[in-house]
Design a protein around this motif. Structure first.
Motif, PDB file in Angstrom:
ATOM      1  N   ILE A  12      52.469  34.561  41.353  1.00  0.00           N
ATOM      2  CA  ILE A  12      52.567  36.006  41.562  1.00  0.00           C
ATOM      3  C   ILE A  12      54.052  36.327  41.563  1.00  0.00           C
ATOM      4  N   ILE A  13      54.470  37.125  40.603  1.00  0.00           N
ATOM      5  CA  ILE A  13      55.879  37.476  40.451  1.00  0.00           C
ATOM      6  C   ILE A  13      56.087  38.889  40.988  1.00  0.00           C
ATOM      7  N   GLU A  14      57.021  39.030  41.913  1.00  0.00           N
ATOM      8  CA  GLU A  14      57.385  40.342  42.465  1.00  0.00           C
ATOM      9  C   GLU A  14      58.903  40.441  42.492  1.00  0.00           C
ATOM     10  N   ALA A  15      59.442  41.505  41.939  1.00  0.00           N
ATOM     11  CA  ALA A  15      60.884  41.750  41.940  1.00  0.00           C
ATOM     12  C   ALA A  15      61.657  40.557  41.368  1.00  0.00           C
ATOM     13  N   ASP A  16      61.209  40.046  40.251  1.00  0.00           N
ATOM     14  CA  ASP A  16      61.879  38.964  39.518  1.00  0.00           C
ATOM     15  C   ASP A  16      61.968  37.645  40.287  1.00  0.00           C
ATOM     16  N   ARG A  17      61.016  37.406  41.164  1.00  0.00           N
ATOM     17  CA  ARG A  17      60.968  36.116  41.856  1.00  0.00           C
ATOM     18  C   ARG A  17      59.507  35.742  42.089  1.00  0.00           C
ATOM     19  N   VAL A  18      59.259  34.458  42.264  1.00  0.00           N
ATOM     20  CA  VAL A  18      57.909  33.995  42.554  1.00  0.00           C
ATOM     21  C   VAL A  18      57.634  34.283  44.024  1.00  0.00           C
ATOM     22  N   ALA A  19      56.698  35.192  44.264  1.00  0.00           N
ATOM     23  CA  ALA A  19      56.393  35.620  45.627  1.00  0.00           C
ATOM     24  C   ALA A  19      55.190  34.892  46.203  1.00  0.00           C
ATOM     25  N   GLY A  20      54.454  34.178  45.385  1.00  0.00           N
ATOM     26  CA  GLY A  20      53.272  33.473  45.852  1.00  0.00           C
ATOM     27  C   GLY A  20      52.477  32.948  44.674  1.00  0.00           C
ATOM     28  N   ASN A  21      51.213  32.656  44.932  1.00  0.00           N
ATOM     29  CA  ASN A  21      50.341  32.219  43.843  1.00  0.00           C
ATOM     30  C   ASN A  21      48.929  32.723  44.063  1.00  0.00           C
ATOM     31  N   MET A  22      48.205  32.784  42.974  1.00  0.00           N
ATOM     32  CA  MET A  22      46.795  33.164  42.997  1.00  0.00           C
ATOM     33  C   MET A  22      46.023  31.981  42.436  1.00  0.00           C
ATOM     34  N   ARG A  23      44.974  31.590  43.138  1.00  0.00           N
ATOM     35  CA  ARG A  23      44.163  30.457  42.691  1.00  0.00           C
ATOM     36  C   ARG A  23      42.706  30.869  42.690  1.00  0.00           C
ATOM     37  N   PHE A  24      41.979  30.380  41.691  1.00  0.00           N
ATOM     38  CA  PHE A  24      40.569  30.723  41.591  1.00  0.00           C
ATOM     39  C   PHE A  24      39.832  29.687  40.762  1.00  0.00           C
ATOM     40  N   LYS A  25      38.517  29.684  40.936  1.00  0.00           N
ATOM     41  CA  LYS A  25      37.628  28.823  40.150  1.00  0.00           C
ATOM     42  C   LYS A  25      36.584  29.707  39.490  1.00  0.00           C
ATOM     43  N   LEU A  26      36.266  29.373  38.255  1.00  0.00           N
ATOM     44  CA  LEU A  26      35.278  30.120  37.497  1.00  0.00           C
ATOM     45  C   LEU A  26      34.116  29.229  37.101  1.00  0.00           C
ATOM     46  N   VAL A  27      32.965  29.854  36.942  1.00  0.00           N
ATOM     47  CA  VAL A  27      31.804  29.218  36.321  1.00  0.00           C
ATOM     48  C   VAL A  27      31.376  30.157  35.207  1.00  0.00           C
ATOM     49  N   LEU A  28      31.224  29.601  34.013  1.00  0.00           N
ATOM     50  CA  LEU A  28      30.833  30.379  32.851  1.00  0.00           C
ATOM     51  C   LEU A  28      29.335  30.251  32.655  1.00  0.00           C
ATOM     52  N   GLU A  29      28.658  31.378  32.531  1.00  0.00           N
ATOM     53  CA  GLU A  29      27.221  31.364  32.266  1.00  0.00           C
ATOM     54  C   GLU A  29      27.033  31.631  30.775  1.00  0.00           C
ATOM     55  N   ALA A  30      26.416  30.681  30.083  1.00  0.00           N
ATOM     56  CA  ALA A  30      26.190  30.788  28.643  1.00  0.00           C
ATOM     57  C   ALA A  30      24.779  31.282  28.364  1.00  0.00           C
ATOM     58  N   HIS A  31      24.613  31.853  27.192  1.00  0.00           N
ATOM     59  CA  HIS A  31      23.314  32.382  26.773  1.00  0.00           C
ATOM     60  C   HIS A  31      22.278  31.267  26.622  1.00  0.00           C
ATOM     61  N   ASP A  32      22.706  30.125  26.100  1.00  0.00           N
ATOM     62  CA  ASP A  32      21.775  29.013  25.881  1.00  0.00           C
ATOM     63  C   ASP A  32      22.526  27.689  26.025  1.00  0.00           C
ATOM     64  N   ALA A  33      21.784  26.593  25.957  1.00  0.00           N
ATOM     65  CA  ALA A  33      22.371  25.262  26.138  1.00  0.00           C
ATOM     66  C   ALA A  33      23.371  24.934  25.030  1.00  0.00           C
ATOM     67  N   ALA A  34      23.114  25.391  23.819  1.00  0.00           N
ATOM     68  CA  ALA A  34      24.034  25.126  22.713  1.00  0.00           C
ATOM     69  C   ALA A  34      25.379  25.805  22.959  1.00  0.00           C
ATOM     70  N   THR A  35      25.351  27.025  23.444  1.00  0.00           N
ATOM     71  CA  THR A  35      26.594  27.740  23.751  1.00  0.00           C
ATOM     72  C   THR A  35      27.311  27.070  24.918  1.00  0.00           C
TER      73      THR A  35
END
Length: 139
Positions: free
Chosen positions: A50-73
């Protein structure tokens, strides 16, 4: 006071949360359909500054799960994970630049909207992107 906290902890453990809590992380394994017929692909944690005023002010962390239409996708998304992570990191950097701060909660709804748009454009067979963990920290 202690008894009240213990009761609250027990009640919280028994509350069914939307999505079943572990549904997104259990069974999908990144290689197709899980026991409930969902085609889920998990992505390793993403951390962006997270950049604020031209310096690193922190960080953002996250995890995603992708839901696909089918098993092939789902299999295709697993094979294309480096490109999907690249899209994810680029989208997260832009989001963090415009909307994130280590001093306030992350707007998960807006991040979810941005991630869905970017990742569906990269892989049209995705049904949706699920944010399963998210946090921001101040340096």
């Amino acid at each position: 006071m202690r008894r009240g906290l213990a009761t609250l902890a027990l009640m919280t453990a028994l509350v069914p949360f939307p999505g079943g809590g572990a549904q997104a992380s259990g069974g999908g394994g990144g290689d197709g359909a899980d026991a409930s017929g969902l085609n889920l692909v998990s992505m390793e944690e993403v951390i962006v500054p997270i950049i604020e005023a031209d310096r690193v002010a922190g960080n953002m962390r996250f995890k995603l799960v992708l839901e696909a239409h089918d098993a092939a996708t789902a299999a295709k998304a697993t094979a294309e994970m480096p490109a999907l992570r690249e899209t994810t990191v680029a989208t997260a950097l832009e989001f963090a630049r415009l909307n994130a701060s280590g001093m306030r909660a992350v707007d998960a709804g807006r991040l979810n909207h941005d991630m869905n748009a970017a990742l569906k454009a990269a892989e049209p067979g995705l049904t949706r992107v699920l944010i399963v963990e998210i946090a921001a920290a101040h340096n």
